[in-house]
Design a protein around this motif. Structure first.
Motif, PDB file in Angstrom:
ATOM      1  N   GLN A 464      39.946  33.185  31.123  1.00  0.00           N
ATOM      2  CA  GLN A 464      39.881  34.585  30.759  1.00  0.00           C
ATOM      3  C   GLN A 464      38.776  34.859  29.750  1.00  0.00           C
ATOM      4  OE1 GLN A 464      42.263  32.502  29.975  1.00  0.00           O
ATOM      5  NE2 GLN A 464      42.686  32.593  27.780  1.00  0.00           N
ATOM      6  N   LEU A 546      36.789  45.365  36.346  1.00  0.00           N
ATOM      7  CA  LEU A 546      38.128  44.776  36.290  1.00  0.00           C
ATOM      8  C   LEU A 546      38.503  44.127  37.619  1.00  0.00           C
ATOM      9  CD1 LEU A 546      40.084  47.511  34.311  1.00  0.00           C
ATOM     10  CD2 LEU A 546      39.398  45.250  33.501  1.00  0.00           C
ATOM     11  N   ARG A 547      38.104  44.741  38.716  1.00  0.00           N
ATOM     12  CA  ARG A 547      38.414  44.180  40.029  1.00  0.00           C
ATOM     13  C   ARG A 547      37.715  42.824  40.216  1.00  0.00           C
ATOM     14  NH1 ARG A 547      36.828  48.224  42.907  1.00  0.00           N
ATOM     15  NH2 ARG A 547      38.853  49.268  42.921  1.00  0.00           N
ATOM     16  N   ASN A 550      39.490  40.255  37.993  1.00  0.00           N
ATOM     17  CA  ASN A 550      40.792  39.856  38.532  1.00  0.00           C
ATOM     18  C   ASN A 550      40.638  38.923  39.717  1.00  0.00           C
ATOM     19  OD1 ASN A 550      42.272  41.298  36.658  1.00  0.00           O
ATOM     20  ND2 ASN A 550      42.357  43.152  37.897  1.00  0.00           N
ATOM     21  N   ARG A 551      39.656  39.192  40.583  1.00  0.00           N
ATOM     22  CA  ARG A 551      39.421  38.297  41.713  1.00  0.00           C
ATOM     23  C   ARG A 551      39.044  36.902  41.230  1.00  0.00           C
ATOM     24  NH1 ARG A 551      36.836  42.797  44.482  1.00  0.00           N
ATOM     25  NH2 ARG A 551      34.834  42.042  43.682  1.00  0.00           N
ATOM     26  N   ALA A 554      42.111  35.149  39.856  1.00  0.00           N
ATOM     27  CA  ALA A 554      42.989  34.725  40.941  1.00  0.00           C
ATOM     28  C   ALA A 554      42.438  33.480  41.638  1.00  0.00           C
ATOM     29  CB  ALA A 554      43.158  35.867  41.946  1.00  0.00           C
TER      30      ALA A 554
END
Length: 562
Positions: A464, A546-547, A550-551, A554
């Motif tokens: 992160q 953000l997308r 997040n990918r 993940a």
């Protein structure tokens, strides 16, 4: 009743048939590629193992040539009989050669080591710098042969990374495969260097990859075993150090003493790391003030090491003779304390001079000396409930090394494999756990991760923290031709207010702007010269950033749990 039993058996048979059919499909689809990957892992393990073996034998040959010692296990004793000017000249010339190599073949004059391999695994799809890596291996070879007071594991690990990078580039491996191959190379190099197959595999997982994913375990173990076989074909199944049988007298009553030893070793490890970082900062300051050419910096450090070696030749090289003397209890208390202090000074001079080498072997030596000194005091104060001093030396070896590397599991195992003593596991584990817990709170997890933090590479905090720096804003933004582009007039208004991000920036620097401005998008520009207006490239939308983040999170989680 019979009908229900028959129905149950029939259902079980159908379930088993479906399971076998599914298993056969997986084997048919993935089996060949998986088998090919294991073959590649084996070949990388063999190549890295021979690389580590060649590096070790090259050090021995060059060291014997320079110092004229016939038995390198007694190098320090032999060096004490040499003329003082040789002890001064050899490391000075060695430092000069190192400086010239790094000046011409690296962009920053810095030796690559384990920290760069960790960075490569986290940020560069398992790749490391090849040209700088080869130059660093040669520089470290000269350093360790001419009197540098570091270890050989750092150069060997990075050299293994260069091998895996070549293979990954050749087969066009993706990030997951590249990282797995990097882990294979590192495991083989460590196991071949120290005849430690278990610790080699776990070192790659714990320190370099920083996860224990099942998919990576099998190929890494295969490569680690290959590296060990190469070591044993050359040296036989022998341990690096011979430790006398430790006494089990009042063993459980001594556990509080090992807890205390772990705390002391944690502080000693932190002192070593802080001293190295302080010495690097001081060397940078002196180099800037004197406008010293960077190729001269290792030569100055070599001269300082030579001066120190005139009176204390035990600082020369890796230090296995002194470590062995500590583990066998052949030193007295004041020798253990003085040698420990001098080793910290010598390692700091070597690292600050950018001469190359690793910190694992010095931390083993420092831990053995610390444990021996502690054991002498403990057995003198409580002779009726104390075992042997060598037991404390062994525990100290693991405790300091674990805190420095930030690797309690692999370090505990490598101590057992280096010494062949598996009977004192409880004492070593207790000391290692306390030292690692304490040390990780006073630095950024480990020496390697602290090095990266000092370069503003934020790997210590986890994905992160570092994933954002992997995305350039231009790869995530919406350009001016996009149907969903931001209003151009509003973009120019924001630019005039000073709210924009450079096209060369990453999401790491862009994301805080969303927090401070509260904007839903930020203009992306190319900055011109002093009198040239910026060119609008597009806009970075908060939701798009953000997308992408997040990918990436993940994908990282999927890799670590696969």
């Amino acid at each position: 009743m019979a009908k229900s039993v028959g129905s149950f058996l029939s259902e079980s048979a159908r379930s088993a048939a479906q399971t076998c059919k599914g298993g056969w499909k997986v084997l048919a689809d993935r089996g060949p590629s998986q088998f090919q990957f294991w073959i590649i892992a084996l070949l990388i393990g063999i190549a890295a193992g021979f690389g580590a073996l060649g590096f070790r034998k090259a050090i021995n040959w060059l060291q014997a040539t320079l110092y004229g010692a016939e038995d390198l296990t007694q190098l320090h004793s032999f060096a004490g009989t040499l003329p003082w000017y040789l002890l001064l000249i050899i490391p000075t010339i060695g430092g000069l050669l190192v400086g010239l190599i790094l000046h011409h073949f690296t962009p920053d004059g810095r030796v690559r080591s384990v920290a760069d391999v960790i960075e490569g695994a986290a940020l560069h799809e398992g790749r490391v710098e090849r040209r700088a890596g080869l130059a660093s291996a040669l520089a470290s070879l000269i350093t360790l042969s001419s009197g540098g007071s570091t270890g050989r594991e750092g150069p060997v690990v990075h050299m293994a990374g260069v091998i895996s990078t070549w293979v990954s580039t050749w087969i066009r491996a993706d990030g997951i495969t590249g990282r797995d191959l990097l882990g294979c190379a590192v495991a083989a190099a460590v196991s071949a260097s120290f005849n430690a197959p278990i610790a080699g595999a776990l070192f790659a997982l714990e320190v370099v990859l920083r996860h224990f994913a099942v998919h990576a375990f099998a190929p890494i173990v295969i490569a680690s075993v290959a590296g060990t076989v190469i070591n044993r074909l050359e040296f036989g199944d022998v341990t690096e150090f011979h430790v006398p049988n430790a006494s089990a007298l009042a063993f459980y009553q001594e556990l509080p003493a090992f807890l205390l030893l772990g705390g002391i070793c944690g502080l000693v490890a932190v002192a070593l790391m802080w001293t190295i970082f302080w010495a690097e900062d001081m060397a940078n300051h002196v180099q800037a003030e004197l406008r010293m050419p960077r190729w001269l910096r290792p030569a100055v450090s070599g001269a300082l090491l030579g001066l120190l070696a005139i009176w204390f030749p035990h600082i020369i090289g890796v230090g296995y003779e002194t470590t062995s003397a500590a583990l066998t209890g052949q030193l007295v208390l004041h020798e253990a304390v003085v040698f420990a202090v001098l080793k910290v000074v010598a390692v700091s001079i070597t690292m600050a001079g950018r001469m190359g080498g690793g910190v694992f072997s010095p931390s083993l030596m420092l831990g053995a000396l610390t444990g021996l000194a502690f054991g002498m005091i403990a057995t003198a104060v409580f002779p009726e409930v104390s075992g042997t001093t060598t037991l404390y030396a062994l525990a100290g070896t693991g405790a300091v090394a674990a805190a420095v590397l930030g690797a309690p599991i692999s370090t505990t195992l490598i101590v057992f494999e280096l010494t062949g003593d598996w009977q004192t596991g409880l004492a070593v584990m207790v000391s290692v756990s306390i030292s690692t817990a304490l040390g990780s709170r006073l630095v950024d997890r480990s020496f390697f991760l602290s090095q990266l933090e000092r370069r503003n590479v934020h790997v210590a905090a986890g994905p992160q923290a570092y994933l954002l720096c992997m995305f350039r804003v231009t790869t995530v933004m919406r350009d001016t031709e996009d149907a969903r582009a931001a209003p151009e007039d509003r973009c120019w208004d924001m630019i005039s207010e000073g709210t924009y991000v450079d096209g060369n920036a990453t999401l790491e620097s862009a994301m805080p702007l969303f927090e401070t401005t509260g904007a839903t998008f930020i203009p992306v520009v190319t900055l011109g010269g002093a009198d040239e207006p910026p060119e609008l490239l597009g806009a970075l939308f908060h939701v798009d950033a953000l997308r992408a983040f997040n990918r990436a999170l993940a994908a990282t989680a999927a890799e670590e749990h696969s």
